[in-house]
Design a protein around this motif. Structure first.
Motif, PDB file in Angstrom:
ATOM      1  N   VAL A  98      -1.427 -88.054 -63.372  1.00  0.00           N
ATOM      2  CA  VAL A  98      -1.454 -89.282 -64.167  1.00  0.00           C
ATOM      3  C   VAL A  98      -2.585 -90.155 -63.637  1.00  0.00           C
ATOM      4  CG1 VAL A  98      -0.216 -91.389 -64.783  1.00  0.00           C
ATOM      5  CG2 VAL A  98       0.986 -89.197 -64.754  1.00  0.00           C
ATOM      6  N   LYS A  99      -3.479 -90.561 -64.526  1.00  0.00           N
ATOM      7  CA  LYS A  99      -4.648 -91.336 -64.124  1.00  0.00           C
ATOM      8  C   LYS A  99      -4.690 -92.647 -64.896  1.00  0.00           C
ATOM      9  CE  LYS A  99      -7.262 -87.131 -63.127  1.00  0.00           C
ATOM     10  NZ  LYS A  99      -8.485 -86.334 -63.415  1.00  0.00           N
ATOM     11  N   SER A 100      -4.559 -93.738 -64.156  1.00  0.00           N
ATOM     12  CA  SER A 100      -4.720 -95.073 -64.734  1.00  0.00           C
ATOM     13  C   SER A 100      -6.135 -95.525 -64.422  1.00  0.00           C
ATOM     14  CB  SER A 100      -3.691 -96.040 -64.146  1.00  0.00           C
ATOM     15  OG  SER A 100      -3.882 -97.344 -64.650  1.00  0.00           O
ATOM     16  N   GLU A 101      -7.022 -95.441 -65.404  1.00  0.00           N
ATOM     17  CA  GLU A 101      -8.451 -95.572 -65.121  1.00  0.00           C
ATOM     18  C   GLU A 101      -8.975 -97.004 -65.142  1.00  0.00           C
ATOM     19  OE1 GLU A 101     -10.708 -92.932 -67.561  1.00  0.00           O
ATOM     20  OE2 GLU A 101      -9.965 -91.139 -66.524  1.00  0.00           O
ATOM     21  N   SER A 102      -8.395 -97.877 -65.958  1.00  0.00           N
ATOM     22  CA  SER A 102      -8.966 -99.224 -66.063  1.00  0.00           C
ATOM     23  C   SER A 102      -7.928-100.196 -66.608  1.00  0.00           C
ATOM     24  CB  SER A 102     -10.197 -99.217 -66.976  1.00  0.00           C
ATOM     25  OG  SER A 102      -9.871 -98.737 -68.273  1.00  0.00           O
ATOM     26  N   VAL A 111       4.959-104.380 -57.891  1.00  0.00           N
ATOM     27  CA  VAL A 111       3.928-104.112 -58.888  1.00  0.00           C
ATOM     28  C   VAL A 111       3.077-102.938 -58.403  1.00  0.00           C
ATOM     29  CG1 VAL A 111       2.021-105.074 -60.221  1.00  0.00           C
ATOM     30  CG2 VAL A 111       3.891-106.569 -59.476  1.00  0.00           C
ATOM     31  N   GLY A 112       2.907-101.919 -59.259  1.00  0.00           N
ATOM     32  CA  GLY A 112       2.101-100.765 -58.887  1.00  0.00           C
ATOM     33  C   GLY A 112       1.145-100.358 -59.978  1.00  0.00           C
ATOM     34  N   GLY A 113       0.049 -99.754 -59.592  1.00  0.00           N
ATOM     35  CA  GLY A 113      -0.914 -99.292 -60.577  1.00  0.00           C
ATOM     36  C   GLY A 113      -0.335 -98.276 -61.539  1.00  0.00           C
ATOM     37  N   ILE A 114       0.658 -97.499 -61.070  1.00  0.00           N
ATOM     38  CA  ILE A 114       1.323 -96.517 -61.935  1.00  0.00           C
ATOM     39  C   ILE A 114       2.817 -96.807 -62.051  1.00  0.00           C
ATOM     40  CG2 ILE A 114       1.902 -94.070 -62.193  1.00  0.00           C
ATOM     41  CD1 ILE A 114      -0.830 -93.410 -61.005  1.00  0.00           C
ATOM     42  N   SER A 131      -2.736 -87.757 -58.724  1.00  0.00           N
ATOM     43  CA  SER A 131      -2.826 -88.928 -59.594  1.00  0.00           C
ATOM     44  C   SER A 131      -3.719 -89.992 -58.974  1.00  0.00           C
ATOM     45  CB  SER A 131      -1.428 -89.489 -59.872  1.00  0.00           C
ATOM     46  OG  SER A 131      -0.627 -88.514 -60.531  1.00  0.00           O
ATOM     47  N   SER A 132      -4.150 -90.953 -59.814  1.00  0.00           N
ATOM     48  CA  SER A 132      -5.094 -91.953 -59.315  1.00  0.00           C
ATOM     49  C   SER A 132      -4.958 -93.251 -60.092  1.00  0.00           C
ATOM     50  CB  SER A 132      -6.535 -91.434 -59.424  1.00  0.00           C
ATOM     51  OG  SER A 132      -6.863 -91.176 -60.785  1.00  0.00           O
ATOM     52  N   ASN A 133      -5.441 -94.320 -59.470  1.00  0.00           N
ATOM     53  CA  ASN A 133      -5.481 -95.626 -60.112  1.00  0.00           C
ATOM     54  C   ASN A 133      -6.856 -96.255 -59.945  1.00  0.00           C
ATOM     55  OD1 ASN A 133      -4.355 -98.190 -61.267  1.00  0.00           O
ATOM     56  ND2 ASN A 133      -4.983 -98.924 -59.239  1.00  0.00           N
ATOM     57  N   GLY A 134      -7.383 -96.772 -61.063  1.00  0.00           N
ATOM     58  CA  GLY A 134      -8.628 -97.528 -61.016  1.00  0.00           C
ATOM     59  C   GLY A 134      -8.467 -98.928 -61.554  1.00  0.00           C
ATOM     60  N   ALA A 135      -7.246 -99.282 -61.941  1.00  0.00           N
ATOM     61  CA  ALA A 135      -6.987-100.621 -62.475  1.00  0.00           C
ATOM     62  C   ALA A 135      -6.856-101.638 -61.351  1.00  0.00           C
ATOM     63  CB  ALA A 135      -5.718-100.611 -63.317  1.00  0.00           C
ATOM     64  N   GLN A 136      -7.099-102.883 -61.673  1.00  0.00           N
ATOM     65  CA  GLN A 136      -6.843-103.968 -60.742  1.00  0.00           C
ATOM     66  C   GLN A 136      -5.345-104.250 -60.741  1.00  0.00           C
ATOM     67  OE1 GLN A 136      -8.543-107.720 -61.911  1.00  0.00           O
ATOM     68  NE2 GLN A 136      -8.472-108.565 -59.850  1.00  0.00           N
ATOM     69  N   VAL A 137      -4.770-104.406 -59.531  1.00  0.00           N
ATOM     70  CA  VAL A 137      -3.338-104.658 -59.406  1.00  0.00           C
ATOM     71  C   VAL A 137      -3.147-105.955 -58.625  1.00  0.00           C
ATOM     72  CG1 VAL A 137      -1.102-103.735 -58.690  1.00  0.00           C
ATOM     73  CG2 VAL A 137      -2.922-102.158 -59.404  1.00  0.00           C
ATOM     74  N   LYS A 138      -2.375-106.888 -59.208  1.00  0.00           N
ATOM     75  CA  LYS A 138      -2.204-108.207 -58.593  1.00  0.00           C
ATOM     76  C   LYS A 138      -0.738-108.610 -58.610  1.00  0.00           C
ATOM     77  CE  LYS A 138      -5.022-110.346 -61.441  1.00  0.00           C
ATOM     78  NZ  LYS A 138      -5.859-111.439 -62.014  1.00  0.00           N
ATOM     79  N   GLY A 139      -0.306-109.295 -57.559  1.00  0.00           N
ATOM     80  CA  GLY A 139       1.058-109.772 -57.508  1.00  0.00           C
ATOM     81  C   GLY A 139       1.312-110.625 -56.288  1.00  0.00           C
ATOM     82  N   VAL A 140       2.578-110.663 -55.867  1.00  0.00           N
ATOM     83  CA  VAL A 140       2.973-111.468 -54.707  1.00  0.00           C
ATOM     84  C   VAL A 140       3.403-110.554 -53.559  1.00  0.00           C
ATOM     85  CG1 VAL A 140       4.484-113.309 -53.863  1.00  0.00           C
ATOM     86  CG2 VAL A 140       3.641-113.373 -56.223  1.00  0.00           C
ATOM     87  N   ASN A 141       4.537-109.879 -53.682  1.00  0.00           N
ATOM     88  CA  ASN A 141       5.039-109.005 -52.628  1.00  0.00           C
ATOM     89  C   ASN A 141       5.259-107.585 -53.145  1.00  0.00           C
ATOM     90  OD1 ASN A 141       5.314-111.206 -50.723  1.00  0.00           O
ATOM     91  ND2 ASN A 141       7.121-111.837 -51.896  1.00  0.00           N
ATOM     92  N   TYR A 142       5.000-106.595 -52.280  1.00  0.00           N
ATOM     93  CA  TYR A 142       5.174-105.175 -52.593  1.00  0.00           C
ATOM     94  C   TYR A 142       4.239-104.760 -53.734  1.00  0.00           C
ATOM     95  CZ  TYR A 142       9.498-106.576 -50.279  1.00  0.00           C
ATOM     96  OH  TYR A 142      10.414-107.137 -49.420  1.00  0.00           O
ATOM     97  N   ILE A 143       2.963-104.715 -53.420  1.00  0.00           N
ATOM     98  CA  ILE A 143       1.929-104.431 -54.413  1.00  0.00           C
ATOM     99  C   ILE A 143       1.157-103.190 -53.958  1.00  0.00           C
ATOM    100  CG2 ILE A 143       0.045-105.398 -55.761  1.00  0.00           C
ATOM    101  CD1 ILE A 143       2.687-107.059 -55.813  1.00  0.00           C
ATOM    102  N   GLY A 144       1.095-102.147 -54.803  1.00  0.00           N
ATOM    103  CA  GLY A 144       0.416-100.919 -54.414  1.00  0.00           C
ATOM    104  C   GLY A 144      -0.463-100.353 -55.512  1.00  0.00           C
ATOM    105  N   GLN A 161      -2.328 -85.837 -52.827  1.00  0.00           N
ATOM    106  CA  GLN A 161      -3.545 -85.880 -53.647  1.00  0.00           C
ATOM    107  C   GLN A 161      -3.581 -87.125 -54.537  1.00  0.00           C
ATOM    108  OE1 GLN A 161      -6.019 -83.699 -53.340  1.00  0.00           O
ATOM    109  NE2 GLN A 161      -5.061 -82.078 -52.157  1.00  0.00           N
ATOM    110  N   LEU A 162      -3.463 -88.284 -53.888  1.00  0.00           N
ATOM    111  CA  LEU A 162      -3.491 -89.555 -54.619  1.00  0.00           C
ATOM    112  C   LEU A 162      -4.679 -90.388 -54.180  1.00  0.00           C
ATOM    113  CD1 LEU A 162       0.289 -90.558 -54.357  1.00  0.00           C
ATOM    114  CD2 LEU A 162      -0.830 -89.154 -56.105  1.00  0.00           C
ATOM    115  N   SER A 163      -5.227 -91.170 -55.115  1.00  0.00           N
ATOM    116  CA  SER A 163      -6.355 -92.031 -54.769  1.00  0.00           C
ATOM    117  C   SER A 163      -6.274 -93.346 -55.528  1.00  0.00           C
ATOM    118  CB  SER A 163      -7.684 -91.340 -55.062  1.00  0.00           C
ATOM    119  OG  SER A 163      -7.840 -91.117 -56.456  1.00  0.00           O
ATOM    120  N   ASN A 164      -6.888 -94.358 -54.944  1.00  0.00           N
ATOM    121  CA  ASN A 164      -7.013 -95.659 -55.586  1.00  0.00           C
ATOM    122  C   ASN A 164      -8.428 -96.175 -55.416  1.00  0.00           C
ATOM    123  OD1 ASN A 164      -6.070 -98.342 -56.707  1.00  0.00           O
ATOM    124  ND2 ASN A 164      -6.864 -98.946 -54.704  1.00  0.00           N
ATOM    125  N   SER A 165      -9.005 -96.706 -56.510  1.00  0.00           N
ATOM    126  CA  SER A 165     -10.314 -97.345 -56.445  1.00  0.00           C
ATOM    127  C   SER A 165     -10.271 -98.782 -56.965  1.00  0.00           C
ATOM    128  CB  SER A 165     -11.350 -96.538 -57.241  1.00  0.00           C
ATOM    129  OG  SER A 165     -10.944 -96.404 -58.600  1.00  0.00           O
TER     130      SER A 165
END
Length: 465
Positions: A98-102, A111-114, A131-144, A161-165
Motif C-alpha cells: 500500500v503506497k500513500s504517495e501524496s 494519526v498515521g500516513g496509512i 508499503s510506503s508513505n509520502g504524504a505529510q502527516v500532522k497531529g498532536v500525540n502518536y503520529i507516524g 520493507q516500509l518507508s516514509n518520505s
C-alpha cells in the motif's frame, strides 16, 4: 459495486478511481473483507471531518486485508484515529504493498500516513509490509508515517520493507514509521525514513517515536529529527526516541540524519533506553543540543544513546562518526550518561565532541560499572567545565584492550587521556590499554586518568603500551 453494502466481501479494482468533487466521505461502517487494488490508483480523496473521530478511506476495519493499493492526493482531516487507508484497525490487519504517495493526513491523536491506530478488539495482530508513505502527516500525540499507534495486549506487530518520505510532526511520540506502541510483540526489518521528523515536545525518532518491545534489523534514517522543547526532556534519536522496556534489540542499522535537540536525552540512534542490545550499527549524523533561551545546562547527549537507566545495555560493533556539539553535561561519543550496567565492545567514536562537563570519547558519565573492551576514540574532545576523558569523562569499571588517540582539551579540572575522573573499586582497572593523543587541562590532568578516587587496590595499569 458499493462496498458499503458488502462489508465482509472480497473486492478487486479493475481501473483507477478518482473522487474529485464527488463528496465522498469514506466508508462509514466496519470493513471486514479484503480489498486488492490490483496496482490501480485511488486519487483526490478529500475528507474534512475535523470534529469527528475515525477518518480515512475506511473509518474502521476488523480482521481486514488490503493489498496493491496506490493513493494520490489524499487530504484527510479528522479529530482522532486518522489514516489514509484506515482510521482504526480492529482485530487482525494485513497490509501488503500500500503506497500513500501524496497529500496531507491531519488530526489530533493517533494519526498515521496509512493507519491511525491498531486496536485490541479482541486481539491485535498487525502485519504491514512492502508499503510506503509520502504524504505529510500532522497531529498532536502518536503520529507516524505509516502507523500512528499500536495498542497493547498479548498481541503482535510485524513490520517489513516500509518507508516514509513525508514530513511528520506533532507534540509527542512522533516517528517516521510508527509514532508509538504499547506492549506488543514487535518485530521490524528494513524500515527507512527520509522525511523530516519534528516534535514540539518529546519522544521523536526517525523510525519510532517510542517503543515498549521489539527486535529490529536494518533500520535506516536520513531525515532530520528535531525537538523544539527548549531546556526540557527531548528524548529524540535518529532511529528511536524512547526505547521504554528491557530486552529491545537493534542490529545492522544506521542513522545519517542530523539530530537537533534543544533539551535533554538526545542521541544519534536513541534518545533514551532501558536495557538494550545494539549491534553492528552506526551513527553518521551530527548530534546537537543547544538551549537557545539559556534556561539551564542540558544533560545526556550521545552519539549513539543519550541516556540509559536500568538493566544491562550492550553495544557491540557500534560506531559513531558524527560530530557532537552540546551545551550540556554528560556528553559521550557513544553514550551520554549511564545509570545502569553497560558492556561496550569493538566500538568507536571518531569525530569532534564538545560539551560542558562530564564529557567522554565513549561515555560521558557512568555511576554504575561500565566494561569497555577492544574499543577506541579519536578526534577532538573538548569540555569547558572539566571531567573529560578520551574514553570516559567520569566513570567506573574496566577498560581493556582499548585506546584513545584523541586531543582532549578542557578549561576545567580532571582531564585524562582515557578517563577524567575514575571511581576506583577492587573491580576497576586499565588492562592492556593506552593513550597516544594530547591532553591539555587544568588541575588533575594525566595521560591515563586525571584523577583516581579509591584505595590502592582499586585501579591498576597492566602492560600499558
Amino acid at each position: 459495486v458499493n462496498i458499503q453494502n458488502y462489508l465482509d466481501s472480497k473486492f478487486t479494482l479493475e481501473s483507477d478511481l478518482n473522487f474529485k468533487d464527488s463528496g465522498f466521505i469514506g466508508i462509514q461502517s466496519v470493513f471486514k473483507g479484503e480489498l486488492d487494488g490490483n496496482g490501480f490508483v485511488i486519487s483526490d480523496v478529500l475528507i474534512n471531518g475535523a470534529t469527528k473521530d475515525y477518518q480515512g478511506l475506511f473509518r474502521y476495519s476488523e480482521n481486514a486485508t488490503f493489498r496493491n493499493l496506490i493513493f494520490k492526493n489524499f487530504d484527510i482531516v479528522g479529530k482522532n484515529y486518522v489514516g489514509s487507508l484506515v482510521g482504526e484497525a480492529r482485530g487482525t490487519l494485513s497490509i501488503d504493498s500500500v503506497k500513500s504517495e501524496s497529500g496531507t493526513i491531519e488530526g489530533n491523536n493517533f494519526v498515521g500516513g496509512i493507519v491511525g491506530r491498531g486496536q485490541n478488539k479482541p486481539v491485535t495482530v498487525l502485519n504491514i509490509e512492502n508499503s510506503s508513505n509520502g504524504a505529510q502527516v500532522k497531529g498532536v500525540n502518536y503520529i507516524g508515517g505509516v502507523l500512528g499507534y499500536a495498542y497493547n495486549g498479548d498481541n503482535s506487530l510485524t513490520l517489513s520493507q516500509l518507508s516514509n518520505s513525508g514530513s511528520i510532526s506533532g507534540d509527542s511520540q512522533i516517528g517516521g514509521i510508527v509514532g508509538g506502541n504499547a506492549e506488543l510483540q514487535t518485530s521490524g526489518q528494513n524500515l527507512s525514513n527520509s522525511g523530516a521528523i519534528t516534535a514540539a515536545k518529546t519522544r521523536a525518532g526517525g523510525i519510532f517515536g517510542m517503543v515498549k518491545s521489539g527486535i529490529f534489523d536494518q533500520l535506516e534514517n536520513t531525515g532530520v529529527v528535531t525537538s523544539n522543547q527548549i531546556g526540557l526532556s527531548n528524548i529524540i534519536g535518529g532511529l528511536i526516541g524512547d526505547a521504554d522496556a528491557d530486552g529491545i534489540e537493534i542490529r545492522n542499522s544506521v542513522n545519517q540524519g542530523e539530530i537537533q535537540g534543544t533539551g535533554h536525552n538526545v542521541g544519534g540512534l536513541l534518545g533514551e533506553a532501558r536495557g538494550i542490545i545494539i549491534e553492528d550499527s552506526i551513527n553518521e549524523g551530527a548530534v546537537t543540543s543547544i538551549d537557545s533561551a539559556e534556561h539551564t545546562i542540558l544533560r545526556n547527549i550521545g552519539g549513539v544513546l543519550g541516556y540509559t537507566n536500568s538493566a544491562v545495555t550492550v553495544l557491540n560493533s557500534v560506531n559513531s562518526i558524527g560530530d557532537i556539539i552540546a551545551e550540556a553535561s554528560y556528553v559521550g561519543g557513544l553514550i551520554g550518561r549511564n545509570a545502569g550496567f553497560v558492556n561496550i565492545s569493538n566500538s568507536s567514536f571518531n569525530g569532534s565532541l564538545q560539551g560542558f562537563k562530564y564529557v567522554g570519547g565513549l561515555v560521558g558519565s557512568s555511576t554504575v560499572d561500565v566494561s569497555i573492551l577492544n574499543s577506541n576514540s579519536s578526534g577532538n574532545i573538548q569540555s569547558t567545565g572539566g571531567y573529560v576523558g578520551g574514553l570516559e569523562g567520569y566513570g567506573r569499571g574496566t577498560i581493556e584492550l582499548s585506546y584513545s588517540n584523541a586531543v582532549v582539551v578542557s578549561e576545567g579540572q580532571f582531564v585524562g587521556g582515557l578517563v577524567g575522573y575514575k571511581l576506583a573499586t577492587i573491580a576497576d582497572s586499565f588492562v592492556n590499554s593506552f593513550f597516544s593523543g594530547t591532553v591539555i587541562g587544568g588541575r588533575y590532568s594525566g595521560g591515563l586518568a586525571g584523577y583516581r578516587r579509591g584505595s590502592g587496590l582499586g585501579c591498576t595499569v597492566a602492560n600499558k603500551l
